[in-house]
Each structure stands twice: as C-alpha cells, then as structure tokens.
Design an enzyme around this catalytic site. Structure first.
Site, PDB file in Angstrom:
ATOM      1  N   LEU A 199      35.541  -0.106 -18.960  1.00 54.42           N
ATOM      2  CA  LEU A 199      34.750  -1.164 -18.519  1.00 54.42           C
ATOM      3  C   LEU A 199      33.258  -0.985 -18.524  1.00 54.42           C
ATOM      4  O   LEU A 199      32.526  -0.844 -17.363  1.00 54.42           O
ATOM      5  CB  LEU A 199      35.140  -1.814 -17.247  1.00 54.42           C
ATOM      6  CG  LEU A 199      36.265  -2.373 -17.354  1.00 54.42           C
ATOM      7  CD1 LEU A 199      36.747  -2.941 -15.750  1.00 54.42           C
ATOM      8  CD2 LEU A 199      36.624  -3.742 -18.177  1.00 54.42           C
ATOM      9  N   HIS A 200      32.625  -0.799 -19.638  1.00 60.04           N
ATOM     10  CA  HIS A 200      30.923  -0.686 -19.650  1.00 60.04           C
ATOM     11  C   HIS A 200      30.531  -1.947 -19.885  1.00 60.04           C
ATOM     12  O   HIS A 200      31.166  -2.983 -19.633  1.00 60.04           O
ATOM     13  CB  HIS A 200      30.548   0.249 -20.689  1.00 60.04           C
ATOM     14  CG  HIS A 200      30.979  -0.118 -22.164  1.00 60.04           C
ATOM     15  ND1 HIS A 200      30.227  -1.298 -22.921  1.00 60.04           N
ATOM     16  CD2 HIS A 200      31.814  -0.005 -23.004  1.00 60.04           C
ATOM     17  CE1 HIS A 200      30.561  -1.314 -23.960  1.00 60.04           C
ATOM     18  NE2 HIS A 200      31.983  -0.799 -24.064  1.00 60.04           N
ATOM     19  N   LEU A 201      29.202  -2.126 -19.891  1.00 59.74           N
ATOM     20  CA  LEU A 201      28.523  -3.427 -19.903  1.00 59.74           C
ATOM     21  C   LEU A 201      29.192  -4.469 -20.711  1.00 59.74           C
ATOM     22  O   LEU A 201      29.197  -5.493 -20.185  1.00 59.74           O
ATOM     23  CB  LEU A 201      26.894  -3.182 -20.033  1.00 59.74           C
ATOM     24  CG  LEU A 201      25.996  -4.467 -20.025  1.00 59.74           C
ATOM     25  CD1 LEU A 201      26.223  -4.777 -18.512  1.00 59.74           C
ATOM     26  CD2 LEU A 201      24.824  -4.083 -20.291  1.00 59.74           C
TER      27      LEU A 201
END
Length: 87
Positions: free
Chosen positions: A14-16
C-alpha cells in the site's frame, strides 16, 4: 458491523498510488471503514492513515465496515484489494 480479512496481493503493497485508490473507493460510502493490521488500526478513508500503516505485499488486513451501506462498502473494499489496487 461486518468484518472480513483479505491479503494484499499487489507487488508493492500500500504505497501512495494503491493507497489513494483504496481511499477513493472508501469515501464513496457513508459507513465508517477502517482496517486492522496486527495491533494497529487505520482509517481506510484517509490516505495518510492508510500509508502510515506500512502494509506490504502478502500481508493480511481485516476490514471493518459499520453503517447503513456496510455490506456494499465491504464488497467494494474486498473487490478493490483483490483486483490489485490498480497494479
């Protein structure tokens, strides 16, 4: 209130970008939507809260939806994660 566990399958966690996709889906619903991971809890409608969770690929989270459209919200959250969050 409904709860369901799901595994993060996209390769980068769950990165940007995937966090933004998840949050954009969550804000469509009136229900409160958050997820639990380990001993922590994050607001699925907040990009900062979702990013702060630091969820990596392969980790399991448990969504908790509560409100008038909780069933629809849960289905949308699970579908978004299982689709790979745009990746």
């Amino acid at each position: 209130m409904v709860t369901k566990k799901v595994k993060i399958i996209n390769p980068t966690g769950l990165h940007l970008r995937p966090a933004g996709i998840l949050c954009n889906e969550a804000v469509k619903y009136k229900s409160t939507i958050h997820f639990k991971y380990g001993d922590n809890d994050a607001n699925a409608k907040s990009v900062l809260s979702t990013l702060g969770a630091g969820i990596k690929s392969g980790e399991e989270i448990e969504f908790v939806c509560e409100g008038e459209d909780e069933e629809e919200a849960m289905a949308a959250m699970i579908a978004a994660v299982e689709s790979g969050l745009g990746e």
